[in-house]
Write a protein that holds these residues in place. Structure first.
Motif, PDB file in Angstrom:
ATOM      1  N   THR A  60      23.313  64.823  97.542  1.00  0.00           N
ATOM      2  CA  THR A  60      23.544  65.269  96.169  1.00  0.00           C
ATOM      3  C   THR A  60      23.982  66.727  96.181  1.00  0.00           C
ATOM      4  O   THR A  60      23.891  67.409  97.204  1.00  0.00           O
ATOM      5  CB  THR A  60      22.273  65.129  95.311  1.00  0.00           C
ATOM      6  N   GLY A  61      24.462  67.213  95.041  1.00  0.00           N
ATOM      7  CA  GLY A  61      24.836  68.615  94.921  1.00  0.00           C
ATOM      8  C   GLY A  61      26.309  68.872  95.156  1.00  0.00           C
ATOM      9  O   GLY A  61      27.066  67.989  95.589  1.00  0.00           O
ATOM     10  N   ARG A  82      24.981  75.396  98.088  1.00  0.00           N
ATOM     11  CA  ARG A  82      25.021  74.076  97.459  1.00  0.00           C
ATOM     12  C   ARG A  82      24.193  74.173  96.187  1.00  0.00           C
ATOM     13  O   ARG A  82      23.048  74.639  96.212  1.00  0.00           O
ATOM     14  CB  ARG A  82      24.461  72.986  98.374  1.00  0.00           C
ATOM     15  N   SER A  83      24.792  73.751  95.071  1.00  0.00           N
ATOM     16  CA  SER A  83      24.094  73.800  93.787  1.00  0.00           C
ATOM     17  C   SER A  83      23.789  72.383  93.313  1.00  0.00           C
ATOM     18  O   SER A  83      24.439  71.417  93.723  1.00  0.00           O
ATOM     19  CB  SER A  83      24.927  74.542  92.737  1.00  0.00           C
ATOM     20  N   PHE A  84      22.795  72.289  92.422  1.00  0.00           N
ATOM     21  CA  PHE A  84      22.333  70.989  91.942  1.00  0.00           C
ATOM     22  C   PHE A  84      22.329  70.996  90.422  1.00  0.00           C
ATOM     23  O   PHE A  84      21.333  71.351  89.787  1.00  0.00           O
ATOM     24  CB  PHE A  84      20.950  70.693  92.525  1.00  0.00           C
ATOM     25  N   ASN A  85      23.479  70.612  89.851  1.00  0.00           N
ATOM     26  CA  ASN A  85      23.651  70.622  88.394  1.00  0.00           C
ATOM     27  C   ASN A  85      23.049  69.411  87.722  1.00  0.00           C
ATOM     28  O   ASN A  85      22.849  69.411  86.508  1.00  0.00           O
ATOM     29  CB  ASN A  85      25.143  70.712  88.046  1.00  0.00           C
ATOM     30  N   ASN A  90      16.005  67.507  93.770  1.00  0.00           N
ATOM     31  CA  ASN A  90      16.961  67.226  94.841  1.00  0.00           C
ATOM     32  C   ASN A  90      16.352  67.675  96.165  1.00  0.00           C
ATOM     33  O   ASN A  90      15.897  68.817  96.282  1.00  0.00           O
ATOM     34  CB  ASN A  90      18.281  67.947  94.592  1.00  0.00           C
ATOM     35  N   CYS A 160      12.421  70.253  98.762  1.00  0.00           N
ATOM     36  CA  CYS A 160      12.944  69.838  97.467  1.00  0.00           C
ATOM     37  C   CYS A 160      13.126  71.026  96.529  1.00  0.00           C
ATOM     38  O   CYS A 160      12.243  71.886  96.428  1.00  0.00           O
ATOM     39  CB  CYS A 160      12.012  68.829  96.815  1.00  0.00           C
ATOM     40  N   ASN A 163      14.400  71.531  89.297  1.00  0.00           N
ATOM     41  CA  ASN A 163      14.890  72.215  88.095  1.00  0.00           C
ATOM     42  C   ASN A 163      13.773  72.259  87.060  1.00  0.00           C
ATOM     43  O   ASN A 163      13.296  71.223  86.602  1.00  0.00           O
ATOM     44  CB  ASN A 163      16.110  71.473  87.544  1.00  0.00           C
ATOM     45  N   THR A 168      20.381  76.493  87.038  1.00  0.00           N
ATOM     46  CA  THR A 168      20.758  75.559  88.098  1.00  0.00           C
ATOM     47  C   THR A 168      20.178  75.965  89.442  1.00  0.00           C
ATOM     48  O   THR A 168      20.429  77.078  89.915  1.00  0.00           O
ATOM     49  CB  THR A 168      22.284  75.467  88.211  1.00  0.00           C
TER      50      THR A 168
END
Length: 212
Positions: A60-61, A82-85, A90, A160, A163, A168
């Motif tokens: 993911t990400g 790496r971002s997790f919108n 994640n 992990c 959020n 983000t």
């Protein structure tokens, strides 16, 4: 409960875990440059350690480069993130570990205005289901570093990013190092040691201590 171990301030943290592959170098290290293109790798000029892409550890990400205005002043591991919108939680899976063995895990975060929004964020970091640290990004160029010493209960450990509504989550690098069982005896199958602060208590000059 706060414990002082040598020049480390460490706090107790419960451990527990759950599920992609781990790739060790010749020393049993895993060194991940988060956001690096798939199959990308390089040897760090300073540490001589081999860094690899994070694509085999998480599915993911999104990958990003930090803003060019910050690239001349930061280490190579901070050039990509790496971002997790999407998704509340994640997780990276660090696998092929030895159950019952002790490991040091380090995560680093440098914003670098990777999204062009100049908006800082705050989110939580977990080892498996157990809270590790709140990551509070307060400027674009100062890295936040989190370290934990933990005992693997299975052949993997999950790291992990969660959020919590503060912006983000993102990550710059993730490292794992095996430790001798005789070190940090307070780290065991029921509790881990989380770094609060590291102090250089010896030298009188301003020499920078490099880690790993």
């Amino acid at each position: 409960m706060i414990l002082w171990w040598c020049i480390l301030f460490l706090s107790l943290l419960g451990t527990d875990n759950k599920c992609v592959r781990g790739q060790f170098d010749g020393n049993g290290f895993i060194s991940i440059d988060c956001g690096l293109p798939e199959n990308g790798s390089y040897i760090d000029d300073h540490t001589k350690l081999s860094y690899i892409s994070d694509t085999q550890f998480i599915d993911t990400g999104l990958n990003h480069n930090i803003s060019k205005e910050y690239t001349p002043s930061v280490s190579k591991q901070y050039l990509t993130v790496r971002s997790f919108n999407s998704g509340t939680r994640n997780c990276y899976s660090l696998k092929s570990l030895v159950p019952g063995s002790k490991y040091l895990i380090r995560a680093t975060f440098l914003y670098g205005n990777y999204d062009g929004l100049n908006q800082f964020s705050m989110f939580d970091l977990y080892i498996g289901v157990n809270f590790w640290k709140t990551v509070n990004i307060s400027n674009a160029v100062t890295p936040v570093i989190a370290e934990v010493i933990t005992v693997a209960l299975a052949d993997y450990v999950q790291v992990c990013l969660v959020n919590t509504g503060g912006g983000t989550p993102f990550i710059s690098s993730l490292d794992l190092r095996p430790l001798k069982d005789t070190l940090y005896l307070l780290a065991n199958s029921t509790q881990s040691l989380a770094l609060v602060k590291r102090l250089n208590a010896g030298p009188t000059d301003t020499t920078i201590i490099r880690h790993f």
